[in-house]
Write a protein that holds these residues in place. Structure first.
Motif, PDB file in Angstrom:
ATOM      1  N   PHE A   9      -3.061  25.849  25.675  1.00 35.49           N
ATOM      2  CA  PHE A   9      -4.035  26.334  26.642  1.00 35.49           C
ATOM      3  C   PHE A   9      -3.743  27.774  27.068  1.00 35.49           C
ATOM      4  O   PHE A   9      -4.664  28.525  27.386  1.00 35.49           O
ATOM      5  N   THR A  10      -2.470  28.168  27.063  1.00 34.18           N
ATOM      6  CA  THR A  10      -2.126  29.551  27.389  1.00 34.18           C
ATOM      7  C   THR A  10      -2.742  30.513  26.394  1.00 34.18           C
ATOM      8  O   THR A  10      -3.171  31.620  26.740  1.00 34.18           O
ATOM      9  N   VAL A  11      -2.825  30.099  25.124  1.00 36.58           N
ATOM     10  CA  VAL A  11      -3.420  30.928  24.077  1.00 36.58           C
ATOM     11  C   VAL A  11      -4.927  30.704  23.977  1.00 36.58           C
ATOM     12  O   VAL A  11      -5.703  31.653  23.849  1.00 36.58           O
ATOM     13  N   ALA A  12      -5.348  29.434  24.040  1.00 35.43           N
ATOM     14  CA  ALA A  12      -6.737  29.098  23.763  1.00 35.43           C
ATOM     15  C   ALA A  12      -7.702  29.561  24.848  1.00 35.43           C
ATOM     16  O   ALA A  12      -8.806  30.036  24.543  1.00 35.43           O
ATOM     17  N   ILE A  13      -7.328  29.424  26.114  1.00 35.03           N
ATOM     18  CA  ILE A  13      -8.257  29.779  27.194  1.00 35.03           C
ATOM     19  C   ILE A  13      -8.633  31.264  27.152  1.00 35.03           C
ATOM     20  O   ILE A  13      -9.821  31.606  27.162  1.00 35.03           O
ATOM     21  N   PRO A  14      -7.670  32.195  27.085  1.00 35.51           N
ATOM     22  CA  PRO A  14      -8.060  33.608  26.980  1.00 35.51           C
ATOM     23  C   PRO A  14      -8.851  33.896  25.700  1.00 35.51           C
ATOM     24  O   PRO A  14      -9.772  34.714  25.714  1.00 35.51           O
ATOM     25  N   ASP A 204     -12.288  21.003  22.480  1.00 34.28           N
ATOM     26  CA  ASP A 204     -13.543  21.722  22.705  1.00 34.28           C
ATOM     27  C   ASP A 204     -14.159  21.348  24.054  1.00 34.28           C
ATOM     28  O   ASP A 204     -14.673  22.208  24.781  1.00 34.28           O
ATOM     29  N   LEU A 205     -14.109  20.054  24.370  1.00 32.96           N
ATOM     30  CA  LEU A 205     -14.674  19.598  25.648  1.00 32.96           C
ATOM     31  C   LEU A 205     -13.954  20.260  26.825  1.00 32.96           C
ATOM     32  O   LEU A 205     -14.591  20.713  27.785  1.00 32.96           O
ATOM     33  N   LEU A 206     -12.640  20.342  26.734  1.00 32.35           N
ATOM     34  CA  LEU A 206     -11.862  20.948  27.814  1.00 32.35           C
ATOM     35  C   LEU A 206     -12.061  22.461  27.898  1.00 32.35           C
ATOM     36  O   LEU A 206     -11.972  23.053  28.980  1.00 32.35           O
ATOM     37  N   LEU A 207     -12.345  23.082  26.766  1.00 32.38           N
ATOM     38  CA  LEU A 207     -12.483  24.544  26.723  1.00 32.38           C
ATOM     39  C   LEU A 207     -13.916  25.018  26.974  1.00 32.38           C
ATOM     40  O   LEU A 207     -14.136  26.217  27.200  1.00 32.38           O
TER      41      LEU A 207
END
Length: 251
Positions: A9-14, A204-207
Motif C-alpha cells: 500500500f505504501t507503493v500502490a496508493i501513490p 483493486d477494490l481497496l485502491l
C-alpha cells in the motif's frame, strides 16, 4: 500472490493517485509510470492486471468533465487502429516471460523520457504539418499494442494528436475517450489469459477510492497545475523505475 501488506500500500496508493492525476488532467502520456512502479514490487503480469481495472475506473470518472469536448475524427482513427494493436499485444503476451515484460515496460519508460529530452533540446523536431489519417491508424495500432503490454499507449497517441494542433482540452478529452475504449478492449483478453485473480480484485477494490481521488485531482490540475512541474516529476519516476526494471530483466 499479491500480498496486501504495508509495503504494497505504501507503493500502490501513490502510484494509483498519480495515474488518476495523469489521466484526469494531462492526457494518458505518463499514467503508465504507475505500472512501472508496481512492477518493482509485483510480477509484471500482476502489476498490469491490477492496474487495468483501476485505469477503467479513472476513465469513467474523467469522461463526464470532458464529454464531447474531444476531436471525434482523430479519436475514431486511433480507436480503429488500436483494436488490432490490442490483439497483437495479446498474442505477444502469450509468448513472453516475466523478464521480457520487464524489459518492454522498462524500455518504453526510458525511451519515452529520451524522446522528450530530444524534443526539448531540439535534437528531434516536431511535425510542421498535420499527420495524415493513415498515421492516425498506425499510431492507434502502436498505442493498442503498447497499452496491452505495459499500459503505455499514451506516447504514440500523443505524437499523432499533437500534430493535429488540438487545444489542451481537446487533446485531453480525446485521450480520455480513446483509452476508455482501449481499456475496455483489453479487459477480455486479460481475463482470458488468466491475469486477474481474487487477490488483484480485492486490491483493486481497496485502491478504487484513491483512483477516484486522483482523477478528481487531475481534472482540477488540468486548469490549475503547471504542466512543466507535473511532467518533470513524471520523467524522473519513469527514468528511475524503467532503469530498475531493465536491470532486473537483464541480471
Amino acid at each position: 500472490m499479491v500480498e496486501l501488506n504495508l509495503m504494497f500500500f505504501t507503493v500502490a496508493i501513490p502510484a494509483v493517485i498519480f495515474a488518476g492525476i495523469s489521466k484526469g488532467g494531462f492526457g494518458s502520456g505518463v499514467a503508465f509510470a504507475s505500472s512501472s512502479i508496481l512492477a518493482l514490487i509485483l510480477d509484471p503480469g500482476q502489476a498490469l492486471a491490477l492496474m487495468l481495472p483501476i485505469l477503467m475506473v479513472i476513465d469513467l470518472a474523467t469522461l463526464r468533465p470532458y464529454w464531447k469536448r474531444w476531436s471525434w475524427p482523430d479519436a475514431r482513427l486511433l480507436m480503429l487502429g488500436a483494436v488490432p494493436g490490442v490483439v497483437l499485444g495479446a498474442l505477444l503476451y502469450r509468448a513472453t516471460d516475466e523478464d521480457l515484460l520487464r524489459l518492454l515496460i522498462g524500455g518504453i519508460s526510458v525511451g519515452f523520457v529520451v524522446w522528450h529530452v530530444a524534443q526539448s533540446r531540439g535534437w528531434v523536431r516536431g511535425f510542421a504539418n498535420r499527420l495524415p489519417p493513415p498515421a492516425g491508424l498506425f499510431a492507434g495500432l502502436v498505442a493498442g499494442f503498447t497499452s496491452f503490454v505495459s499500459h503505455a499507449g499514451g506516447p504514440p497517441a500523443a505524437v499523432y494528436l499533437l500534430s493535429q494542433r488540438l487545444t489542451k482540452t481537446e487533446f485531453q478529452a480525446t485521450t480520455v475517450l480513446v483509452f476508455w475504449v482501449i481499456n475496455i478492449a483489453k479487459f477480455v483478453p486479460y481475463a482470458y489469459l488468466g491475469m486477474f485473480t481474487l487477490q488483484t480484485a480485492w486490491a483493486d477494490l481497496l485502491l478504487t477510492p484513491f483512483a477516484i481521488l486522483g482523477a478528481w485531482l487531475g481534472v482540477r490540475a488540468h486548469w490549475m497545475m503547471s504542466e512543466r512541474l507535473f511532467f518533470g516529476i513524471a520523467y524522473v519516476l519513469l527514468t528511475l523505475t524503467g532503469s530498475k526494471l531493465i536491470w532486473d530483466a537483464l541480471t
